[in-house]
Design a protein around this motif. Structure first.
Motif: not given
Length: 285
Positions: A136-154
Motif C-alpha cells: 500500500r506504499k503508493t501515491t495518494p489518488n494514484f494507487r489504482l494505476m500503480e497497482k495496475w502497472a504492477v499487474h501488467i509487469g507480472g
C-alpha cells in the motif's frame, strides 16, 4: 484478466478528477493559440527500453476528453519496448490532443516505470515458487494505476486497501496486547459484522510464528525482517498450512536469496514508492 479493482466507475472517476486538477476551467494555452477546428496528429515516442504500461488507459483518457479523437495503437500493455519505438498515433482536433497530452504522459511514464521494474525483478525469481507482490506504499489518488502497472509487469497485487483484507501488523498486535488477542478479536469482529475477509498476521520471531500457528484461523503469515536462516526455519514450521510472505527491507540484491528460502510471496514497496519513470513523449508530425 483485469484485477477486480479496475471497474469502469473507478477508472472514469480517476480520469475525471485528473482532468479537473490539470485543466480546471480551461486549457487556455490551447484555446488561445489553436484556431477553432484545427486538426492534427501526434505520435507517442518511447525514449527508454522497458515494459510499456498505460496504453489502454491512454486510449480511455483521449476518448474521455474528446470521443472523436482517433487512436492507432502499435503496442499493447505489457509489451517490451525500446528507444525509438512508436507507441501510438492520435489524430483529431489539435486542441483536444494538447489538452489530454500531459495526463496521458504522466500516467504512461510512471506506469511503465513500475511495470519495467516489476518485470525485471520477477524475472530474477522465476526459478522459485515465490511471487513478487506490491504494497500500500503508493501515491495518494494514484494507487489504482500503480497497482495496475504492477499487474501488467507480472507482479501480484496485495490487498488494494484497508477494507478488502485484514493485515494484523506489529502495531496492531502490540496495541491489542499480543498475537492471540489480536487474532481472536479480529475473527470475532469479522463474524459479528458478516465480513468474509482474508487475514494475514505479521510475525517478527519464530516464537510469534509458532503462536500464530497455535491460534490458527488465518490465511497468511508475514515474516518480517527475518534473516535467511530464520526465514527458512519459519517456512518449515508453517509448511502447507498457510501462505507465507516475506517483507521488510528486501532489495534487488537480497531478492533471490529470500525467494530461495521457500517463501510464497515477497512484498516490495520499492515497486511503487520510488520507481523511475520511463521516458516517453508526444510529438506532433
Amino acid at each position: 484478466m483485469k484485477p477486480s479493482y479496475l471497474t469502469e466507475e473507478a477508472i472514469s472517476s480517476f480520469i475525471a478528477a485528473a482532468f479537473v486538477e490539470d485543466i480546471g476551467p480551461g486549457d487556455y494555452s490551447s484555446l488561445s493559440s489553436i484556431p477553432d477546428g484545427k486538426r492534427g496528429q501526434a505520435k507517442l515516442i518511447i525514449k527508454d527500453d522497458g515494459i510499456i504500461a498505460g496504453v489502454e488507459l491512454a486510449v480511455r483518457i483521449f476518448k474521455t476528453f474528446d470521443p472523436n479523437l482517433e487512436v492507432e495503437l502499435f503496442v499493447k500493455d505489457g509489451d517490451k519496448v525500446k528507444y525509438g519505438d512508436i507507441g501510438l498515433v492520435v489524430k483529431g482536433l489539435s486542441a483536444s490532443i494538447l489538452s489530454s497530452e500531459r495526463l496521458v504522459l504522466n500516467c504512461m511514464q510512471r506506469m511503465s516505470g513500475i511495470a519495467t521494474l516489476t518485470h525485471r525483478l520477477t524475472e530474477k525469481i522465476l526459478h522459485t515458487k515465490a511471487r513478487l507482490m506490491d504494497t500500500r506504499k503508493t501515491t495518494p489518488n494514484f494507487r489504482l494505476m500503480e497497482k495496475w502497472a504492477v499487474h501488467i509487469g507480472g507482479g501480484v497485487n496485495h490487498r488494494f486497501a484497508l477494507y478488502d483484507m485484514v493485515m494484523l501488523k506489529d502495531n496492531h498486535v502490540d496495541f491489542a496486547g499480543g498475537i492471540r488477542q489480536a487474532i481472536e478479536a479480529c475473527k470475532s469482529y469479522l463474524n459479528q459484522n458478516n465480513l468474509d475477509l482474508k487475514i494475514e498476521v505479521e510475525t517478527r520471531t519464530l516464537d510469534e510464528v509458532a503462536e500464530v500457528i497455535e491460534v490458527g484461523g488465518v490465511d497468511f503469515i508475514m515474516l518480517d525482517n527475518m534473516d535467511y536462516t530464520t526465514m527458512r526455519k519459519a517456512v518449515e514450521m508453517v509448511g502447507d498450512n498457510y501462505k507465507t510472505e516475506a517483507s521488510g527491507g528486501i532489495t534487488e540484491e537480497t531478492l533471490v536469496p529470500v525467494a530461495e528460502c521457500g517463501i510464497d510471496f515477497i512484498s516490495m514497496g520499492v515497486l511503487t514508492h520510488s520507481v523511475s519513470s520511463l521516458d516517453i513523449s508526444l510529438k506532433a508530425f
